[in-house]
Each structure stands twice: as C-alpha cells, then as structure tokens.
Motif scaffolding. Sequence first.
Motif, PDB file in Angstrom:
ATOM      1  N   GLU B   6     -45.059  16.066 -60.038  1.00 14.67           N
ATOM      2  CA  GLU B   6     -45.290  15.294 -58.820  1.00 14.67           C
ATOM      3  C   GLU B   6     -44.099  15.406 -57.864  1.00 14.67           C
ATOM      4  OE1 GLU B   6     -46.839  12.988 -62.453  1.00 14.67           O
ATOM      5  OE2 GLU B   6     -44.946  13.903 -61.824  1.00 14.67           O
ATOM      6  N   CYS B  22     -49.000  17.166 -56.357  1.00 17.15           N
ATOM      7  CA  CYS B  22     -48.831  17.576 -57.755  1.00 17.15           C
ATOM      8  C   CYS B  22     -48.901  19.100 -57.813  1.00 17.15           C
ATOM      9  CB  CYS B  22     -49.926  16.969 -58.615  1.00 17.15           C
ATOM     10  SG  CYS B  22     -49.756  17.336 -60.382  1.00 17.15           S
ATOM     11  N   TRP B  36     -58.653  17.119 -61.770  1.00 19.42           N
ATOM     12  CA  TRP B  36     -57.278  16.887 -61.348  1.00 19.42           C
ATOM     13  C   TRP B  36     -57.171  15.444 -60.864  1.00 19.42           C
ATOM     14  CZ3 TRP B  36     -54.647  20.822 -63.153  1.00 19.42           C
ATOM     15  CH2 TRP B  36     -55.284  22.049 -63.287  1.00 19.42           C
ATOM     16  N   ASN B  37     -56.414  14.633 -61.618  1.00 17.95           N
ATOM     17  CA  ASN B  37     -56.423  13.186 -61.462  1.00 17.95           C
ATOM     18  C   ASN B  37     -55.104  12.622 -60.952  1.00 17.95           C
ATOM     19  OD1 ASN B  37     -58.979  12.165 -63.257  1.00 17.95           O
ATOM     20  ND2 ASN B  37     -58.023  13.949 -64.210  1.00 17.95           N
ATOM     21  N   TRP B  38     -55.216  11.453 -60.314  1.00 18.28           N
ATOM     22  CA  TRP B  38     -54.057  10.621 -60.007  1.00 18.28           C
ATOM     23  C   TRP B  38     -54.228   9.257 -60.673  1.00 18.28           C
ATOM     24  CZ3 TRP B  38     -49.603  12.184 -57.931  1.00 18.28           C
ATOM     25  CH2 TRP B  38     -49.596  13.377 -57.200  1.00 18.28           C
ATOM     26  N   ARG B  52     -59.936  11.510 -58.705  1.00 15.07           N
ATOM     27  CA  ARG B  52     -59.794  12.894 -59.137  1.00 15.07           C
ATOM     28  C   ARG B  52     -60.503  13.835 -58.187  1.00 15.07           C
ATOM     29  NH1 ARG B  52     -63.910  13.043 -64.412  1.00 15.07           N
ATOM     30  NH2 ARG B  52     -65.858  12.872 -63.240  1.00 15.07           N
ATOM     31  N   ILE B  71     -58.116  12.346 -52.115  1.00 13.47           N
ATOM     32  CA  ILE B  71     -57.519  13.317 -53.040  1.00 13.47           C
ATOM     33  C   ILE B  71     -58.128  14.671 -52.723  1.00 13.47           C
ATOM     34  CG2 ILE B  71     -57.274  14.025 -55.452  1.00 13.47           C
ATOM     35  CD1 ILE B  71     -57.402  11.063 -56.228  1.00 13.47           C
ATOM     36  N   SER B  73     -57.316  19.275 -52.938  1.00 17.22           N
ATOM     37  CA  SER B  73     -56.511  20.361 -53.496  1.00 17.22           C
ATOM     38  C   SER B  73     -56.227  21.411 -52.439  1.00 17.22           C
ATOM     39  CB  SER B  73     -57.212  20.992 -54.704  1.00 17.22           C
ATOM     40  OG  SER B  73     -58.450  21.550 -54.320  1.00 17.22           O
ATOM     41  N   SER B  81     -53.264  16.798 -54.034  1.00 14.62           N
ATOM     42  CA  SER B  81     -52.523  15.751 -53.348  1.00 14.62           C
ATOM     43  C   SER B  81     -53.266  14.425 -53.326  1.00 14.62           C
ATOM     44  CB  SER B  81     -52.215  16.185 -51.911  1.00 14.62           C
ATOM     45  OG  SER B  81     -51.390  17.333 -51.907  1.00 14.62           O
ATOM     46  N   LEU B  82     -52.482  13.378 -53.132  1.00 11.04           N
ATOM     47  CA  LEU B  82     -52.983  12.006 -53.011  1.00 11.04           C
ATOM     48  C   LEU B  82     -52.515  11.443 -51.685  1.00 11.04           C
ATOM     49  CD1 LEU B  82     -54.040   9.228 -54.185  1.00 11.04           C
ATOM     50  CD2 LEU B  82     -51.701   8.916 -55.051  1.00 11.04           C
ATOM     51  N   CYS B  97     -49.722  12.404 -61.860  1.00  8.38           N
ATOM     52  CA  CYS B  97     -50.865  13.297 -61.844  1.00  8.38           C
ATOM     53  C   CYS B  97     -51.159  13.699 -63.287  1.00  8.38           C
ATOM     54  CB  CYS B  97     -50.648  14.502 -60.941  1.00  8.38           C
ATOM     55  SG  CYS B  97     -49.196  15.518 -61.263  1.00  8.38           S
ATOM     56  N   THR B  99     -54.281  15.756 -66.047  1.00  8.70           N
ATOM     57  CA  THR B  99     -55.495  16.542 -66.194  1.00  8.70           C
ATOM     58  C   THR B  99     -55.851  16.642 -67.668  1.00  8.70           C
ATOM     59  OG1 THR B  99     -56.581  18.610 -65.556  1.00  8.70           O
ATOM     60  CG2 THR B  99     -54.321  18.785 -66.370  1.00  8.70           C
TER      61      THR B  99
END
Lengths: 109, 122
Positions: B6, B22, B36-38, B52, B71, B73, B81-82, B97, B99
Amino acid sequence: EIVLTQSPATLSGSPGEGATLSCRASQSVSSNLAWYQQKPGQAPRLLIYAASTRATGVPARFSGSGSGTEFTLTISGLQSEDFAVYYCQQYDEWPPAFTFGPGTKVDIK
Amino acid sequence: QVQLQESGPGLLKPSQTLSLTCNVSGGSVRSASYFWNWLRQPAGKGLEWIGRTYSSGTTDYSPSFKSRVTIFSDTAKNQFSLHLKSVTAADTATYYCATGFIVATGNTFDIWGQGTVVTVSS
C-alpha cells in the motif's frame, strides 16, 4: 448484514494447553467462514477457510469445525507463537458484504 | 507468489478524499483468479471490509461505505486503488489491501499488504 459474535473475548492459556474459540453468526452462512490470526503490528493471517480447511502452511494443531451459525477454532497445544487475536469472517452474503467478528484475544496465563 | 504494498498520504483533514494505491507484484490485476480488496482496522479494533474490484472491472462495496467509496484498477501500472470521500476522524485506521486465489480459498483474504496508517485530523 450478517453479524458475527465471538466468545470468549479473552482466553488465557498456558503453553501446551488446548484452546477453543467460538464464532456465532446471526444467520446461516453455510460453511462460508474463515479464521484469521493477527499479531501486534502485523496484518492478519488466514488460518482456516470453508470452516474447516487449513490454509497453506498452517500447522495441524489448528482445526476448524462447524456449519450454519455455530463455528469453532481449536488450537491443540498452545505454542508461544499462538498468543494473538483471532477473528472469524463470513463470506456467504450476496451481494458481498463480508463481515468479521470482534475477535478473541488469546494471551498467556 | 503475489505480493501487495500500500501507499498514500498518512494524514488528511476532515472532508478530504482518502486516496490509497496497492501495488501488485508477482501477479496481475488483469488475472481472473483474484479479487482485489480493501479493508481497514481502527487502532485497537476489529477488521472492516470496504470493497473489491475484479479483472472485468466489476466492483462490490460494503453497504457501510457504498455512498462514498470507489475502487478501481490500473492495468498499465498493475495497481488498484481506493478513493474514500468526505473523510472524518472515524476514518482514522490502518488500511490494508488484500487478495486471495479464488479457486483455492474463495472469498477470503490470504495475501495481505503490510498496511498503511491513515489519520484524519484538523
């Protein structure tokens, strides 16, 4: 939202003793439940998924059981590195609304 | 092996937008094998899933954040990103972040970044 409750909030154990941690869901999550271990200053580590499957590299002393609304994480023979906070997580809801329990802290008696 | 890192500002003022990135190495955000999660964790408290994204561009957000989160990519940079709008002191937390290999562990998080601390204060 599915609410998870964990008990006890704190469990005091001695090295070599067994430990049983509980997680209860407000509604059935089938077997879509995971357990994580978190040590101070570190990211969580996945221990168990699908209620009872150990993640890669997780020692055999960790085991998970349960389905529906009642789940258990058992540590058979606490080791010094096991003193940490343990969280359960459900991933059953759709659309996704993954939630965690408040955690059980396992500390040294 | 996928690794995550991050980055982003550590201090924000109330009402600003939190923006974190991330960086993904050892894998691709274009892979259909991962979500892909936050997530975040206020100091001394439990974990919260924020949302995600997926290779198709699909996103899922927690109802608790849905009104102010985005969120996404960046495939060229292999990042995701968030963005969290209108932050308050309650958004002060360590942000992670994370996964997981979907076919192996389902909707769980078995790979995590180290976390980044974000403080909201005037």
